[in-house]
Design an enzyme around this catalytic site. Structure first.
Site, PDB file in Angstrom:
ATOM      1  N   PRO A 130     -20.374  71.722  60.583  1.00  0.00           N
ATOM      2  CA  PRO A 130     -21.242  71.425  61.734  1.00  0.00           C
ATOM      3  C   PRO A 130     -20.677  70.239  62.513  1.00  0.00           C
ATOM      4  O   PRO A 130     -20.264  69.235  61.930  1.00  0.00           O
ATOM      5  CB  PRO A 130     -22.591  71.071  61.088  1.00  0.00           C
ATOM      6  CG  PRO A 130     -22.516  71.604  59.696  1.00  0.00           C
ATOM      7  CD  PRO A 130     -21.077  71.532  59.300  1.00  0.00           C
ATOM      8  N   THR A 210     -25.667  63.523  68.580  1.00  0.00           N
ATOM      9  CA  THR A 210     -26.730  64.516  68.725  1.00  0.00           C
ATOM     10  C   THR A 210     -27.846  64.312  67.708  1.00  0.00           C
ATOM     11  O   THR A 210     -27.667  63.653  66.680  1.00  0.00           O
ATOM     12  CB  THR A 210     -26.164  65.934  68.523  1.00  0.00           C
ATOM     13  OG1 THR A 210     -25.680  66.050  67.170  1.00  0.00           O
ATOM     14  CG2 THR A 210     -25.039  66.242  69.494  1.00  0.00           C
ATOM     15  N   GLY A 221     -31.396  53.625  64.593  1.00  0.00           N
ATOM     16  CA  GLY A 221     -31.226  53.258  65.991  1.00  0.00           C
ATOM     17  C   GLY A 221     -31.592  51.800  66.223  1.00  0.00           C
ATOM     18  O   GLY A 221     -32.149  51.129  65.357  1.00  0.00           O
ATOM     19  N   GLY A 269     -24.262  68.282  56.349  1.00  0.00           N
ATOM     20  CA  GLY A 269     -23.697  69.611  56.555  1.00  0.00           C
ATOM     21  C   GLY A 269     -23.179  70.279  55.306  1.00  0.00           C
ATOM     22  O   GLY A 269     -22.652  71.391  55.381  1.00  0.00           O
ATOM     23  N   TYR A 475     -24.475  44.237  58.975  1.00  0.00           N
ATOM     24  CA  TYR A 475     -23.445  45.026  59.657  1.00  0.00           C
ATOM     25  C   TYR A 475     -22.243  44.112  59.920  1.00  0.00           C
ATOM     26  O   TYR A 475     -22.325  43.169  60.708  1.00  0.00           O
ATOM     27  CB  TYR A 475     -24.001  45.571  60.972  1.00  0.00           C
ATOM     28  CG  TYR A 475     -23.200  46.684  61.581  1.00  0.00           C
ATOM     29  CD1 TYR A 475     -23.653  48.002  61.553  1.00  0.00           C
ATOM     30  CD2 TYR A 475     -21.979  46.441  62.206  1.00  0.00           C
ATOM     31  CE1 TYR A 475     -22.924  49.041  62.134  1.00  0.00           C
ATOM     32  CE2 TYR A 475     -21.239  47.469  62.767  1.00  0.00           C
ATOM     33  CZ  TYR A 475     -21.721  48.756  62.730  1.00  0.00           C
ATOM     34  OH  TYR A 475     -20.994  49.785  63.290  1.00  0.00           O
TER      35      TYR A 475
END
Length: 597
Positions: A130, A210, A221, A269, A475
């Site tokens: 995918p 996506t 996010g 996937g 991060y």
């Protein structure tokens, strides 16, 4: 489309021209002597791909139903789907080294298309990867196949989902939306905002990734503090596996056995292809208020965040940069002039005199309706100031908002100058967070001092990007000069060091970048030996032929034994040159050719 050799829009580069102090600062930190580009990408014409390995029976079956403009075998399409965007991916792509490319690229347009393709792949033993936006940075979309058949190496299909990009319906009463998995971030938000709604999920890759990719990798996010990670936004989904379709029910909650939604999210996937999902949405924010603050230390900023969370004054986004990442941010700014420069100079003197020798920038965002946003922001700011936050005003927030999707382009710029630059992220509970942070900085700086390139220099900075009641995400960004002819050995040495440091000190393998193949050797440590058996058992039941994205998430025994992630760079370069020499006499390809006919 993204660059095949780098990040993002082919017409866009990092805006270094409006950051006059940045490059000289980078050169000083990394001891770069040569100011000329020394490692630019090869031209498209220099890239040589291996011949396609087409399963003709599979191809004949899918062409009987799908349209010709849904199926491609051209070199351009294969190249664009050969790699994700990890440092290793881009290192090889920039040199024109394509270790393996998919053989067929298929663009499904519906759930039914995906079911048809997967059934055919199962019958003909064809691998299916995918592909959303191709932004994965841990090797999640790279073609890999450990299974040989009686006919030799299997045909590999890249299933590009981007034509499945519709918001199918919105349930305003329930505040949910059914969305196709191939919807890119900007397309998805545009369709929702037309009706006054938002999903509110903004990863760094937002412009090119996506919904299906976010779900498959358990994405986070920039506003996850308010809305949660992508799994927290999920209500139900559809996933097509080689042995059938999994459909979960659209209900607010359930106790009907283990949560299949949570099991599928993060499966990358390897179990099947997510085709659509019902997601929680919210009204488009009435107010977007972003502000900057300065703290005298990273520890003080952590204390402030923790108290805001404990007292439930939670912002939509809070990003605390350590002193090293703050230095990077300061050098990204254009210098002030005239009266503004004078004021800035006086402020710096005041801050230095009052204990801000190692200043750390915090960006805080508040989104929502006017009344609630005002209440939350007022109370949160009181807490921040209690911990010695110095207000930088809203201009810093505006600058960050303008540049927030540009940072990945900086890696391409630095790779032109033979710099190894990468990121690594993790999460830890509050009681372990600062220890993880300090140990990681310590170990990485020690490694910089041992570099064989002779400089003994490097850069590492960190920010807190997502917060929870129990802990937060750290991060890290790090860079050093490449070791010539040992680039991959160097890269994976750093990858192993920083990952081992995370796990040894009680942090997670990955907070939101997922596993792919680059993190898979550590999966047993992350989930336990028995947990890994459970994952493998589910994979075996849903995908008995291992056709779904093979070689990802689950560790491959041979790689675990050898400790090898990929072929060594010099050997790869040699192989690439040999292939190019053998085929140098061939006629130039039509770069837009669709070879299916």
């Amino acid at each position: 489309m993204m660059k095949w050799w780098g990040w993002g829009d082919p017409q866009k580069t990092f805006p270094m021209e409006d950051k006059p102090n940045l490059w000289s600062w980078v050169c000083n930190i990394l001891a770069l002597q040569d100011k000329n580009k020394i490692s630019e990408p090869v031209s498209r014409e220099q890239v040589i791909l291996s011949e396609t390995n087409i399963n003709q029976e599979f191809l004949s079956e899918i062409t009987s139903k799908l349209e010709a403009n849904q199926i491609f075998t051209s070199d351009d399409e294969r190249l664009e789907h050969a790699y994700g965007k990890s440092y290793a991916d881009l290192f090889y792509a920039r040199k024109g080294i394509i270790k393996k490319a998919p053989d067929i690229i298929i663009y499904p347009r519906s759930h039914d298309d995906v079911e048809f393709i997967m059934k055919a792949a199962q019958v003909h033993n064809v691998c299916v990867i995918p592909f959303g936006g191709g932004t994965n940075i841990v090797g999640g979309v790279d073609p890999r196949d450990q299974t040989m058949t009686t006919k030799g190496i299997r045909c590999i299909v890249s299933l590009d989902m981007k034509q499945m990009d519709k918001v199918i319906s919105i349930d305003t009463q329930s505040q949910t939306a059914i969305i196709q998995a191939g919807a890119l971030g900007p397309i998805l938000e545009s369709q929702l905002s037309e009706k006054g709604w938002s999903l509110g999920h903004y990863p760094d890759s937002f412009e090119f990734s996506t919904l299906g990719g976010w779900l498959a990798t358990r994405s986070a996010g920039m506003q996850s503090d308010a809305y949660g990670k992508i799994e927290d936004m999920l209500v139900s989904l559809k996933m097509v596996t080689p042995t059938g379709t999994v459909i979960t029910r659209t209900t607010p909650a359930s106790s009907a056995g283990p949560d299949l939604n949570r099991f599928i999210v993060g499966s990358e996937g390897i179990l099947g292809v997510i085709t659509e999902a019902t997601m929680r949405i919210h009204k488009s924010p009435e107010v977007k208020d972003y502000r900057g603050f300065l703290f005298p230390s990273f520890e003080k900023g952590v204390e402030a965040i923790k108290e805001c969370i404990d007292k439930n004054w939670v912002s939509s986004m809070i990003r605390l940069q350590d002193e090293f990442e703050s230095q990077l941010a300061f050098n990204m700014k254009s210098p002030k002039k005239g009266f503004e420069a004078l004021i800035q100079k006086q402020v710096k003197k005041f801050l230095l005199a009052t204990g801000y020798q190692k200043p750390c920038i915090m960006i805080v965002g508040f989104e929502g309706d006017l009344k609630n946003t005002q209440i939350i922001s007022q109370e949160a700011v009181k807490i921040l100031k209690k911990h010695r936050a110095f207000s930088l005003g809203k201009s810093v927030g505006k600058t960050w908002s303008k540049d927030k999707f540009n940072i990945p382009y900086l890696r391409d710029y630095m790779m032109d100058y033979a710099v190894m630059v990468d990121v690594a992220e993790t999460a830890a509970v509050w009681s372990k967070l600062l220890n993880v942070y300090h140990k990681t900085i310590e170990e990485m700086k020690k490694r910089f001092g041992e570099e064989e390139n002779g400089t003994g220099t490097g850069y590492i900075g960190c920010h807190i990007s997502h917060t929870y009641h129990t802990g937060a995400c750290l991060y890290f960004t790090y860079a050093t000069k490449q070791n010539p002819n040992k680039e991959m050995e160097q890269y994976y040495g750093y990858k192993k060091l920083i990952t081992d440091t995370f796990l040894k000190n009680g942090a997670t393998l990955t907070h939101h970048h997922a596993v792919g193949y680059e993190h898979s050797p550590w999966m047993e440590t992350e989930v336990s030996a028995t947990g890994l058996k459970a994952l493998k058992a589910v994979k075996d039941v849903l995908d008995p032929k291992n056709i779904c994205n093979p070689g990802k998430v689950l560790p491959v025994e041979e790689e675990m034994r050898l400790g090898v992630f990929g072929i060594d760079a010099p050997e790869a370069v040699h192989q690439s040159k040999s292939r190019a020499k053998k085929r140098s006499g061939q006629v130039s390809r039509n770069l837009n050719e669709n070879t299916i006919s």
